[in-house]
Design a protein around this motif. Structure first.
Motif, short mmCIF file in Angstrom:
data_model
loop_
_atom_site.label_atom_id
_atom_site.label_comp_id
_atom_site.label_asym_id
_atom_site.label_seq_id
_atom_site.Cartn_x
_atom_site.Cartn_y
_atom_site.Cartn_z
N HIS A 318 -4.24 0.99 0.58
CA HIS A 318 -5.17 -0.02 0.10
C HIS A 318 -4.97 -1.19 0.80
O HIS A 318 -5.98 -1.98 1.25
CB HIS A 318 -5.09 -0.34 -1.52
CG HIS A 318 -3.77 -0.72 -1.77
ND1 HIS A 318 -2.64 -0.12 -2.05
CD2 HIS A 318 -3.71 -1.97 -2.07
CE1 HIS A 318 -1.77 -0.97 -2.42
NE2 HIS A 318 -2.31 -2.23 -2.64
N ILE A 319 -3.76 -1.62 1.33
CA ILE A 319 -3.35 -2.89 1.85
C ILE A 319 -3.97 -2.84 3.31
O ILE A 319 -4.58 -3.81 3.68
CB ILE A 319 -1.91 -3.34 1.93
CG1 ILE A 319 -1.55 -3.72 0.27
CG2 ILE A 319 -1.47 -4.26 2.72
CD1 ILE A 319 -0.18 -3.78 0.17
N GLN A 320 -3.72 -1.45 3.88
CA GLN A 320 -4.32 -1.29 5.16
C GLN A 320 -5.81 -1.35 5.31
O GLN A 320 -6.38 -2.04 6.24
CB GLN A 320 -3.87 0.00 5.76
CG GLN A 320 -4.31 0.12 7.11
CD GLN A 320 -3.61 1.54 7.84
OE1 GLN A 320 -4.07 1.99 8.84
NE2 GLN A 320 -3.03 2.28 6.94
N ASN A 321 -6.52 -0.74 4.23
CA ASN A 321 -7.95 -1.02 4.10
C ASN A 321 -8.15 -2.45 4.09
O ASN A 321 -9.43 -3.27 4.66
CB ASN A 321 -8.39 -0.38 2.80
CG ASN A 321 -8.34 1.13 2.84
OD1 ASN A 321 -8.38 1.60 4.21
ND2 ASN A 321 -8.32 1.95 2.00
N ASN A 322 -7.61 -3.39 3.19
CA ASN A 322 -7.89 -4.73 3.22
C ASN A 322 -7.84 -5.53 4.50
O ASN A 322 -8.43 -6.47 4.83
CB ASN A 322 -6.98 -5.47 2.12
CG ASN A 322 -7.30 -5.05 0.78
OD1 ASN A 322 -8.46 -4.43 0.36
ND2 ASN A 322 -6.34 -5.25 -0.23
N LEU A 323 -6.98 -5.09 5.23
CA LEU A 323 -6.55 -5.91 6.48
C LEU A 323 -7.62 -5.25 7.60
O LEU A 323 -8.23 -6.45 8.30
CB LEU A 323 -5.15 -5.19 6.99
CG LEU A 323 -3.98 -5.85 6.42
CD1 LEU A 323 -2.64 -5.20 6.78
CD2 LEU A 323 -3.76 -7.43 6.71
N HIS A 324 -8.17 -4.15 7.35
CA HIS A 324 -9.01 -3.51 8.32
C HIS A 324 -10.60 -4.30 7.96
O HIS A 324 -11.01 -4.99 9.01
CB HIS A 324 -9.33 -2.31 8.19
CG HIS A 324 -8.39 -1.23 9.01
ND1 HIS A 324 -7.96 0.00 8.58
CD2 HIS A 324 -7.92 -1.64 10.28
CE1 HIS A 324 -7.00 0.52 9.50
NE2 HIS A 324 -6.99 -0.47 10.42
#
Length: 489
Positions: A318-324
């Motif tokens: 979910h953090i990776q999605n936020n960064l993307h």
């Protein structure tokens, strides 16, 4: 009669050996000759990490702990006020001068990391002046870092049939950044010579801790148990690294021009010529250890941080999605990230700060030394005592962070969407001996992470996630793991 005198002398020595100096900071009781080494060893085996030993002792004895390990007296600070005092007080700006610190430098004191006084000041001025002239902390360096990040992306695309061991390629990429301005070249990401060099660097960091380790505390043990103390292995590693650096210097000496410096090695060789007729700090031995310091201290911590970053992206999708999402909104797809984007990538900045806080690649500062008796918190720290600031204790302070064990980038973002600057967050240290490579490290981490995330979605190679496993040593690094980089459309 003589027997009684000898016995009395022996008893007096034992009492002195087990008695701390007057007003020395509190800590465990000393054993003659060994000090607290047996307790330290037992706790290190139990807890797994040296900085956790210091944390355990601080909970028992307070924020300023005094211990003795063999020959060395150590003082460790573990709260904000004490850490600030230890890192900014002029009396603690010196570096240790024991066996290990001299062993790595031909039995003397050379380099940049473990020297002090005017020697340090002169060498630091020279190094920073010339590194800046070759691009350090300037826009030209941003271009070099971005170029390395792009090469890394292309290498991943061509070589990840079964996933990649991220550390094996990013380490060479990161080393190339400093290598280009120090020695005027770069390695290909599959260069076996570079891989061997980096393996030696890793080994050197794993063999010791910031206090200098057992070789500094009880150097006589190298004659009794050279394998158990890692003396033979350390000697071999340092020998290989020194040989490599000497080859670089010899190659430069054959082609160096007195009219134009190509890199730092050229600049130093020309400076040596200026001082041939006088006693100077600019000697070949100094150049060798200086290069070792730059290659050891620089790439290791940045590479470890990037490795931990990828590991956390795998564990927190979910953090990776936020960064993307932030990258797509702020920069857009297909555009190369640059440092001008950084102020607008708030979540990326918060992620990086939380990463540095939680993984603690440098859980304690590089060791300092008291150059004279000094008073802290009403206690006396004697001259030549080794001084450590336990940054881990600040970054994992439960009273301040509430839930420090949780990975939450949001803790660094306020209600207005701005970055929070926190006094308890000091991953690069404080004071005159603050990390000299801080700006380069921050730029490298930002450009590598944004470039990777702009191009890939990071995912595990199987349903089982690689463990959040760390390796202890002078710095903390992630255990090797394999992952897959899925190209983003």
């Amino acid at each position: 009669m003589w027997f009684l005198i000898l016995l009395a002398v022996l008893l007096a020595l034992l009492i002195l050996e087990s008695t701390p100096p007057s007003r020395f900071p509190p800590g465990p009781r000393w054993i003659p000759f060994l000090g607290n080494y047996l307790l330290f060893y037992k706790l290190r085996q139990k807890l797994g990490f040296t900085h956790l030993v210091w944390e355990w002792l601080s909970k028992r004895y307070g924020p300023l702990v005094g211990v003795r390990l063999g020959n060395d007296k150590l003082v460790i600070g573990t709260n904000l006020a004490v850490v600030k005092e230890l890192l900014t007080k002029e009396q603690f700006e010196a570096r240790p001068d024991g066996f290990f610190f001299q062993f790595r430098a031909f039995g003397e004191r050379y380099g940049l990391v473990f020297v002090d006084g005017e020697f340090f000041n002169e060498q630091k001025r020279f190094v920073m002046k010339h590194l800046k002239s070759f691009g350090l902390n300037r826009s030209i360096m941003e271009g070099r870092i971005s170029g390395e990040a792009e090469d890394l992306v292309q290498h991943i695309l061509k070589n990840q049939k079964d996933g990649v061991v991220f550390s094996e390629i990013v380490e060479i990429s990161v080393m190339n950044i400093l290598w280009s301005i120090v020695a005027g070249g770069r390695f290909q990401l599959d260069d076996k010579k570079a891989r061997v060099l980096i393996d030696h660097i890793h080994t050197s960091f794993r063999l010791q801790d910031m206090s200098g380790g057992i070789l500094n505390q009880m150097p006589f043990l190298r004659f009794i148990c050279p394998e158990l103390t890692s003396f033979n292995k350390l000697k071999d590693v340092l020998g290989n690294l020194t040989t490599f650096v000497k080859q670089i210097i010899d190659e430069h000496r054959e082609t160096v021009s007195s009219y134009e410096n190509r890199d730092l090695v050229d600049a130093f060789l020309n400076e040596m010529k200026k001082h041939e007729a006088s006693k100077s700090t600019f000697t070949e031995k100094q150049l060798i250890i200086l290069l070792l310091d730059l290659f050891l201290a620089g790439p290791e911590t940045t590479s470890a941080t990037l490795g931990f970053a990828i590991l956390h992206l795998l564990h927190y999708p979910h953090i990776q999605n936020n960064l993307h999402n932030e990258l797509d909104t702020v920069i857009g797809k297909g555009k190369r990230p640059c440092m001008k984007d950084k102020p607008n990538l708030v979540y990326m900045e918060a992620f990086t700060m939380e990463l540095l806080r939680s993984v603690n690649v440098t859980p304690t500062t590089v060791s300092h030394r008291a150059k004279e008796d000094a008073e802290v918190m009403g206690y006396i720290i004697p001259k030549d005592t080794i001084v450590l600031a336990n940054l881990y204790s600040l970054h994992m302070n439960k009273d301040h962070w509430i839930d420090p064990e949780k990975f939450r980038p949001e803790r660094f973002i306020d209600e207005n969407g701005a970055i929070i600057q926190n006094d308890f967050f000091i991953p690069f240290g404080l004071g005159k001996r603050r990390c000299m490579g801080e700006a380069l490290a921050k730029t490298s981490i930002f450009l590598f992470l944004t470039t990777i995330l702009q191009n890939f979605k990071v995912r595990p190679v199987s349903q089982e996630l690689p463990p959040m496993k760390s390796l202890d040593g002078a710095t903390i690094s992630p255990a090797s793991f394999r992952c897959f980089f899925e190209p983003r459309e």
